[in-house]
Enzyme design. Structure first.
Site, PDB file in Angstrom:
ATOM      1  N   ARG A  81      79.965  40.696  33.396  1.00 11.00           N
ATOM      2  CA  ARG A  81      79.357  41.977  33.021  1.00 11.00           C
ATOM      3  C   ARG A  81      80.254  43.141  33.431  1.00 11.00           C
ATOM      4  O   ARG A  81      80.376  44.120  32.712  1.00 11.00           O
ATOM      5  CB  ARG A  81      77.968  42.101  33.673  1.00 11.00           C
ATOM      6  CG  ARG A  81      77.159  43.264  33.141  1.00 11.00           C
ATOM      7  CD  ARG A  81      75.723  43.194  33.593  1.00 11.00           C
ATOM      8  NE  ARG A  81      75.586  43.333  35.045  1.00 11.00           N
ATOM      9  CZ  ARG A  81      74.446  43.169  35.707  1.00 11.00           C
ATOM     10  NH1 ARG A  81      73.338  42.862  35.060  1.00 11.00           N
ATOM     11  NH2 ARG A  81      74.396  43.320  37.008  1.00 11.00           N
ATOM     12  N   LYS A 183      77.201  48.855  33.114  1.00 13.58           N
ATOM     13  CA  LYS A 183      76.819  49.356  34.429  1.00 13.58           C
ATOM     14  C   LYS A 183      77.772  50.462  34.871  1.00 13.58           C
ATOM     15  O   LYS A 183      78.605  50.287  35.756  1.00 13.58           O
ATOM     16  CB  LYS A 183      76.791  48.199  35.435  1.00 13.58           C
ATOM     17  CG  LYS A 183      75.533  48.257  36.310  1.00 13.58           C
ATOM     18  CD  LYS A 183      75.317  46.963  37.073  1.00 13.58           C
ATOM     19  CE  LYS A 183      74.305  47.151  38.178  1.00 13.58           C
ATOM     20  NZ  LYS A 183      72.922  47.286  37.708  1.00 13.58           N
ATOM     21  N   GLU A 219      63.876  50.283  29.224  1.00 12.79           N
ATOM     22  CA  GLU A 219      63.825  49.783  30.596  1.00 12.79           C
ATOM     23  C   GLU A 219      63.560  50.939  31.542  1.00 12.79           C
ATOM     24  O   GLU A 219      63.248  52.039  31.108  1.00 12.79           O
ATOM     25  CB  GLU A 219      65.125  49.047  30.941  1.00 12.79           C
ATOM     26  CG  GLU A 219      66.383  49.884  30.861  1.00 12.79           C
ATOM     27  CD  GLU A 219      67.621  49.140  31.368  1.00 12.79           C
ATOM     28  OE1 GLU A 219      67.510  48.400  32.361  1.00 12.79           O
ATOM     29  OE2 GLU A 219      68.689  49.316  30.775  1.00 12.79           O
TER      30      GLU A 219
HETATM   31  C1  LIG Z   1      71.706  46.613  37.462  1.00 13.86           C
HETATM   32  C2  LIG Z   1      70.667  47.006  36.481  1.00 13.86           C
HETATM   33  C3  LIG Z   1      69.584  46.179  36.161  1.00 13.86           C
HETATM   34  C4  LIG Z   1      69.307  44.867  36.874  1.00 13.86           C
HETATM   35  O1  LIG Z   1      70.283  43.912  36.667  1.00 13.86           O
HETATM   36  P1  LIG Z   1      70.396  42.631  37.619  1.00 13.86           P
HETATM   37  O2  LIG Z   1      71.628  41.963  37.140  1.00 13.86           O
HETATM   38  O3  LIG Z   1      69.191  41.811  37.407  1.00 13.86           O
HETATM   39  O4  LIG Z   1      70.480  43.148  39.017  1.00 13.86           O
HETATM   40  C5  LIG Z   1      68.708  46.600  35.176  1.00 13.86           C
HETATM   41  N1  LIG Z   1      68.849  47.786  34.555  1.00 13.86           N
HETATM   42  C6  LIG Z   1      69.864  48.622  34.856  1.00 13.86           C
HETATM   43  C7  LIG Z   1      69.970  49.911  34.145  1.00 13.86           C
HETATM   44  C8  LIG Z   1      70.807  48.264  35.827  1.00 13.86           C
HETATM   45  O5  LIG Z   1      71.811  49.092  36.118  1.00 13.86           O
END
Ligand SMILES: *Cc1c(COP(=O)(O)O)cnc(C)c1O
Length: 340
Positions: A81, A183, A219
């Site tokens: 990722r 991210k 989300e």
């Molecule tokens: C990091 C993140 C998540 C959660 O991801 P995980 O890999 O399960 O920790 C969900 N939404 C956003 C916007 C994120 O930055």
């Protein structure tokens, strides 16, 4: 010798540990990289990270299993990722195998900071990358730093699991063809105002809708949604502007393969949320947090939280995935990475 910390009460905050991993990118290549005790970064005032937010990060955790082994949950997916994020932000990719190795080295060097089994605490690992060389005109930096530090964190819900109260945000999190699926630090910079405002108004999180139509669930600022329908199907929103949570992807596998539930990843109109039986938020920090209420103006949607402050299906998902992580339940091939 483990550090003498009150593991159940350390909270979620930066607590510098002994070592961090650092690698620098210069003249088109990453150096070997290695561990250092230096927790401070000194770079140009005009570094790409400062001027144009050219930075991204990952979040994962190491913990002690029932058998006493130190493990990391699916670090290869974080590596992958981050590589996807790097491409979108014109950061140089850090090779997947070297990423996993850097994370493992960081955990091993800080092994005394990995909380003991049963404490509820974990060693949070923060890999990140930033443009370090000066830029003034808008352009990618020429030099970069990849860094991994670790910090022990307490149980996400201090004093027991509690259902969350959410509001539908008037703000948008991500543009349809923007950076919502990676991210990037910038996604968090612009989420600060809405989350501070939500907290002031007594809400735990914001539910963001898709910014194109403002009709579909996306989300929260940092976690993916998982719903359970009244007939027991596990559904999660599908959108190109959602960050693909590793926890959510793992929970979908658990739902299907371990619990034999029907699973769907599809567009979820907000209109449909009132018909859902259960709702949870998925992310590394809490694995799955139960949602008790979603409020949209005066409309209040409530969810089943009858199984110890969680919905019964979300409870099963939570118990199964945490059981897999802690070594009490057999894990699918490749999910648990042993550090030593
Ligand atoms: C990091 C993140 C998540 C959660 O991801 P995980 O890999 O399960 O920790 C969900 N939404 C956003 C916007 C994120 O930055």
């Amino acid at each position: 010798m483990k550090k003498e910390l009150d593991w159940g009460n350390i909270g979620f905050g930066y607590r510098p540990t002994d070592y961090r991993f650092v690698s620098n990118y210069k003249n088109g290549a990453w150096d070997e990289g290695g561990l250092t005790k230096e927790a401070t970064v000194t770079i140009s005032e005009s570094a790409g990270v400062f001027q144009y937010a050219q930075t991204c990060f990952e979040g994962m955790k190491a913990y002690t299993t029932e058998k006493g082994e130190t493990v990391i949950f699916r670090p290869d997916l974080n590596a992958q990722r981050m590589a996807d994020t790097c491409r979108r932000l014109v950061l140089p990719e850090y090779p997947v195998d070297k990423f996993v190795d850097a994370v493992a080295q960081t955990v091993k060097a800080n092994i005394d900071w990995v909380p003991p089994y049963g404490s509820g605490a974990t060693l949070y690992i923060r890999p990140f990358m930033m443009g370090t060389s000066p830029v003034l005109g808008v352009s990618p930096a020429a030099e970069y730093q990849f860094r991994v530090f670790a910090s022990p964190v307490g149980p996400y819900f201090k004093g027991g699991i509690r259902p969350l109260r959410l509001r539908v945000s008037d703000f948008d999190r991500a543009a349809p063809n923007g950076t919502g699926h990676v991210k990037a630090g910038l996604n968090y910079a612009m989420s600060l105002y809405p989350i501070v405002e939500a907290h002031e108004q007594g809400y735990d999180e914001n539910m963001y809708l898709d910014s194109r139509t403002r009709t579909n669930v996306e989300e929260t600022g940092g976690a993916n949604f998982l719903f359970v329908t009244k007939d027991g199907t596990v559904v999660t929103p599908k959108s190109t502007s959602i960050l693909p949570s590793i926890t959510r992807r793992s929970l979908m596998v658990v739902a299907e393969k371990y619990l034999g539930l029907k699973c769907e990843e599809r567009v979820i109109p907000f209109e449909e949320v009132k018909d859902m039986a259960e709702c949870g938020l998925c992310g590394t920090a809490a694995v799955i947090s139960p949602v008790g209420k979603v409020e949209n103006g005066d409309d209040v949607i409530t969810f089943d939280t009858s199984a110890g402050n969680m919905g019964p299906t979300i409870r099963k998902l939570y118990e199964t995935l945490t059981g897999i992580q802690m070594g009490r339940i057999e894990a699918p091939e490749g999910w648990i990475y042993k550090v030593d």
